[in-house]
Design an enzyme around this catalytic site. Structure first.
Site, PDB file in Angstrom:
ATOM      1  N   ASP A   1      11.612   2.997   9.288  1.00  0.00           N
ATOM      2  CA  ASP A   1      12.220   2.273   8.170  1.00  0.00           C
ATOM      3  C   ASP A   1      13.555   2.864   7.732  1.00  0.00           C
ATOM      4  O   ASP A   1      13.972   2.674   6.585  1.00  0.00           O
ATOM      5  CB  ASP A   1      11.259   2.227   6.984  1.00  0.00           C
ATOM      6  CG  ASP A   1      10.253   1.093   7.113  1.00  0.00           C
ATOM      7  OD1 ASP A   1      10.575   0.092   7.782  1.00  0.00           O
ATOM      8  OD2 ASP A   1       9.154   1.216   6.539  1.00  0.00           O
TER       9      ASP A   1
ATOM     10  N   ASP B   1       7.631  -5.675   9.878  1.00  0.00           N
ATOM     11  CA  ASP B   1       8.601  -5.177   8.901  1.00  0.00           C
ATOM     12  C   ASP B   1       9.907  -4.735   9.566  1.00  0.00           C
ATOM     13  O   ASP B   1      10.996  -4.866   8.992  1.00  0.00           O
ATOM     14  CB  ASP B   1       8.048  -3.983   8.118  1.00  0.00           C
ATOM     15  CG  ASP B   1       6.605  -4.132   7.674  1.00  0.00           C
ATOM     16  OD1 ASP B   1       5.808  -4.714   8.436  1.00  0.00           O
ATOM     17  OD2 ASP B   1       6.265  -3.638   6.598  1.00  0.00           O
TER      18      ASP B   1
END
Length: 365
Positions: free
Chosen positions: A86, A143
């Protein structure tokens, strides 16, 4: 929307005073944002809000409040060695936008460092970016579609096509394996890391392996629209539309998504997820801009309906001591974590969406 923007500035000005040096993630019933460790995946969203307000208004105090976040993030990540999949969520709203708006050389360096790390997570056999740092070597998550923007940006900045090649390859895996035929989306897919063979779909933060986690759909919708912006390849645009059409078809009367569209036969008593709603709204605005007006206006009007409902029914405008903007987010219901709370990424995508509706042309993701 201009009145909403004025209210947002009042709200964010107050948040600057209330939050101080906090790295916010969740605000619960007391309305107070927590102070999450800076290497946590959500650490970029609060400074991202500040950078958007600075870019739109030109007010220096937003830049001053946002300025040091990429430095703090870099120092924390190096100290803990907790880089992960991320880094796009962390460094796009901090280092990268800082460089875009101010030309800061350290922002450029930190953004490219994050892109290099993300590229290093690519599994050649399965054409995916590895998720997490534990033993889940063959896991990939939807994601990460949002994190691809940092790779495309790095390709533009360096002229090195490898970044774009990796981003396209992962995006192809999202289109071919994450997005189902009906437009619903898998959250986690497990691959054999040596052969690249798909093993199974895992429920993750959704209700189950075959469920339809609404924030996962929002990540895919917005992320694939971003990929189209960078590549111009229609297959990514059409995949984003397919997800958008499913998402919109599943919305309840007030246009704010439940946490999972297949959580139960009747969703009436299931929690909402305002963070899924805001991220999807931002992606819908992107879609509207890429399509002919007669087609794109459908998505823009849908985004406007979502944002109007969020503004009227889920905002904290009359709660000056509440440190968040929106209520009723759902973090991870299967794990019993952060249900019916405020989430900083929900707040971020709300601000991003409103800014886009008002004509903001810069992009963080």
């Amino acid at each position: 929307m201009p009145q909403v923007w004025e209210a947002l500035q009042v709200k964010v000005d107050r948040m600057i005073e209330q939050l101080g040096e906090k790295s916010p993630h969740v605000a619960k019933e007391d309305g107070l944002y927590d102070d999450m460790r800076i290497d946590w995946w959500t650490s970029g969203f609060w400074p991202g809000i500040l950078w958007i307000l600075y870019d739109v208004t030109g007010k220096e105090h937003y830049k001053e409040a946002a300025w040091k976040w990429d430095e703090k993030l870099e120092q924390a990540s190096i100290r803990t060695n907790n880089f992960h999949h991320d880094v796009g969520f962390q460094y796009l709203p901090t280092a990268v936008i800082k460089h875009k708006l101010t030309g800061d050389s350290d922002g450029l360096r930190r953004g490219l460092q994050a892109a290099n790390f993300l590229a290093g997570r690519f599994n050649l056999a399965g054409s995916f970016l590895r998720a997490w740092n534990q033993e889940k070597i063959g896991w990939a998550i939807v994601d990460s579609t949002m994190n691809l923007s940092i790779l495309f940006w790095a390709a533009e900045m360096t002229g090195d096509p490898r970044f774009e090649q990796i981003a396209r390859a992962h995006a192809d895996t999202v289109v071919d394996k994450f997005v189902r035929e009906d437009g619903s989306v898998n959250h986690i897919l497990s691959f054999d890391p040596k052969t690249g063979e798909l093993i199974e779909s895992l429920g993750g933060q959704g209700a189950g392996p075959l469920s339809a986690w609404s924030r996962g759909a929002a990540w895919a919708l917005h992320g694939l629209a971003n990929v189209y912006r960078y590549t111009g390849e229609v297959r990514y645009l059409r995949a984003a539309q397919r997800v958008a059409n499913y998402f919109l078809a599943c919305l309840p009367e007030d246009n704010v998504a439940h946490w999972d569209f297949r959580a139960a036969e009747s969703l009436e008593d299931e929690p909402r997820d305002t963070s899924a709603a805001t991220c999807a709204a931002s992606g819908l605005i992107e879609l509207a801009e890429f399509l002919p007006a007669i087609e794109g206006n459908v998505y823009r009007r849908a985004a406007e309906r979502i944002l109007l409902s969020l503004t009227q029914n889920y905002g904290t405008w009359d709660q000056p001591e509440h440190q968040a903007i929106l209520l009723e987010g759902t973090g991870n219901k299967p794990a019993g974590q952060n249900v019916n709370v405020s989430l900083i990424y929900g707040d971020y995508y709300y601000v991003e969406s409103i800014a886009k509706l008002l004509g903001w042309k810069q992009r963080i993701f």
